[in-house]
Enzyme design. Structure first.
Site: not given
Length: 317
Positions: A102-104, A122
Site C-alpha cells: 500500500v502506498c510507499t 505507488t
C-alpha cells in the site's frame, strides 16, 4: 483459512494498515472465518505511526506465521528503512501466495528486489523516485492499483482499501465484498486502472484567468463543442496560442484534458443513473455509442456496458 500478515514499522502510515485490515476483518465476519489477521514488527515491539498512533503487533517478524497474503504498508518509515526489515522481506516475500503493498510500501518491496521486472505503482508523489531508484521496475503512475502475477501494489492511502476489496472479491465473491464496502460506507466501484486523480486534479490549474475559466467550462459542459478552435475563441486567443498556453500552464494538451473530463463524466453517469448508453454518449460529447465504447476500451480496458454491470449503484429507499 488465509493468513493476512501485515508488516509494521515505526513511522508507518496508520491508514495504510487499518484501512485494508478493516476490509479483511469485515470479510472474515461476513465470509465465516476465512481470514486470520496478524500483525508483526521487527522485534515484536509496539510501533508509532506517523500520526502518533501506537500499534501493538501480534508477533515479531521472526516468529510470525506463514502468510497467504503478506501486506506491506507505506509511510515516512519507508524513506530510510531498517536493513533488517528489507532483508526479512527479501527472504519471506517470495514465500507468500500473495504479496501486497500500500502506498510507499512498494519502495520496501523494490528495495528487497521483489518488484524487479514487474509492473507496479505507488503514491503519485513517489512514482518518480521509485522509477529513478529502481530502473528494473516498470512504474505506472496512473492507476490506483496494479496486479502483476501474485504481486499487487496500490497508490496512496485509501487506494489500499480499493485493493483489499478487490482481493476479497477475488477470494470470496462480489456479494461478500459488497457487504464489506457497504459496512465501511465506501463504494465497491473503483477498478484498479482508474486514475489516482480525477481529470481536474491530474492537471495543473492554469495561472491565467481565461484559461482557468476554460477548464471550468469543459468540466461543466462535456457535451458541448470542445474543439481547440471553440475553446480558443472562449479564451479570446488564437487556436495555436491557446493550445501552447494551455499545455504550458496545465501540463496536458486541451484534447487530453477534454478526453479525461468526458470519460470521467460518462463513468459517473453509468455508475449513478439509469440513462441508456446512447443518451450518455451524447451527453458526454462522444456523439455515438461506438465512439464512447472505443474511449472506454482504450482507457479502462472494458466496454461501457460491462463497466455499468460491474460498478452501477442501485439506490434503495
Amino acid at each position: 483459512m488465509r493468513t493476512v500478515l501485515v508488516v509494521l514499522f515505526d513511522d508507518v502510515q496508520s491508514l495504510d494498515v487499518t484501512g485494508p485490515l478493516e476490509v479483511f476483518a469485515g470479510a472474515e465476519a461476513h465470509g465465516g472465518g476465512t481470514y486470520r489477521i496478524r500483525t508483526a514488527s521487527l522485534d515484536g515491539a509496539p510501533v508509532r505511526t506517523s500520526s502518533g498512533l501506537a500499534l501493538v503487533p501480534d508477533h515479531a517478524l521472526t516468529e510470525a506465521p506463514a502468510a497467504h497474503t503478506l501486506l506491506v504498508p507505506g509511510g515516512n518509515g519507508t524513506r530510510r528503512p531498517d536493513p533488517r526489515l528489507v532483508d526479512w522481506l527479501r527472504a519471506h516475500g517470495p514465500r507468500a501466495e500473495r504479496l501486497v503493498s500500500v502506498c510507499t510500501g512498494a519502495i520496501l518491496l523494490a528495495e528487497a528486489g521483489l518488484l524487479d521486472g514487474r509492473r507496479a505503482t505507488t503514491h503519485w508523489a513517489y512514482c518518480d523516485k521509485l522509477a529513478r531508484d529502481h530502473p528494473a521496475v516498470e512504474v505506472d503512475a496512473d492507476p490506483i492499483y496494479v496486479r502483476d502475477g501474485h504481486i499487487a501494489t496500490s497508490a496512496g492511502v485509501t487506494a489500499g482499501i480499493d485493493l483489499a476489496l478487490a482481493l476479497v472479491e477475488e477470494d470470496l465473491g462480489r456479494d461478500v465484498a459488497l457487504s464489506v464496502a457497504r459496512h465501511l460506507v465506501v463504494f465497491l466501484r473503483r477498478p484498479g486502472n482508474q486514475a489516482q486523480f480525477s481529470a481536474q486534479l491530474a492537471a495543473q490549474t492554469a495561472q491565467r484567468a481565461p484559461l482557468r475559466e476554460v477548464q471550468q467550462w469543459i468540466t461543466e459542459h462535456p457535451g458541448d463543442d470542445l474543439t481547440v478552435e471553440s475553446l480558443a475563441a472562449r479564451a479570446r486567443l488564437s487556436p495555436r496560442h491557446f493550445a501552447r498556453a494551455f499545455q504550458a500552464e496545465t501540463g496536458t494538451t486541451p484534447g487530453r484534458y477534454v478526453d479525461g473530463v468526458r470519460l470521467e463524466h460518462a463513468r459517473r453517469l453509468l455508475e449513478d443513473t439509469a440513462g441508456g448508453v446512447e443518451e450518455i454518449a451524447r451527453a458526454c460529447g462522444y456523439g455515438t455509442p461506438e465512439a464512447m465504447r472505443r474511449a472506454f476500451v482504450r482507457a479502462l480496458g472494458t466496454a461501457p456496458a460491462e463497466y455499468r454491470r460491474r460498478f452501477h449503484t442501485t439506490v434503495t429507499h
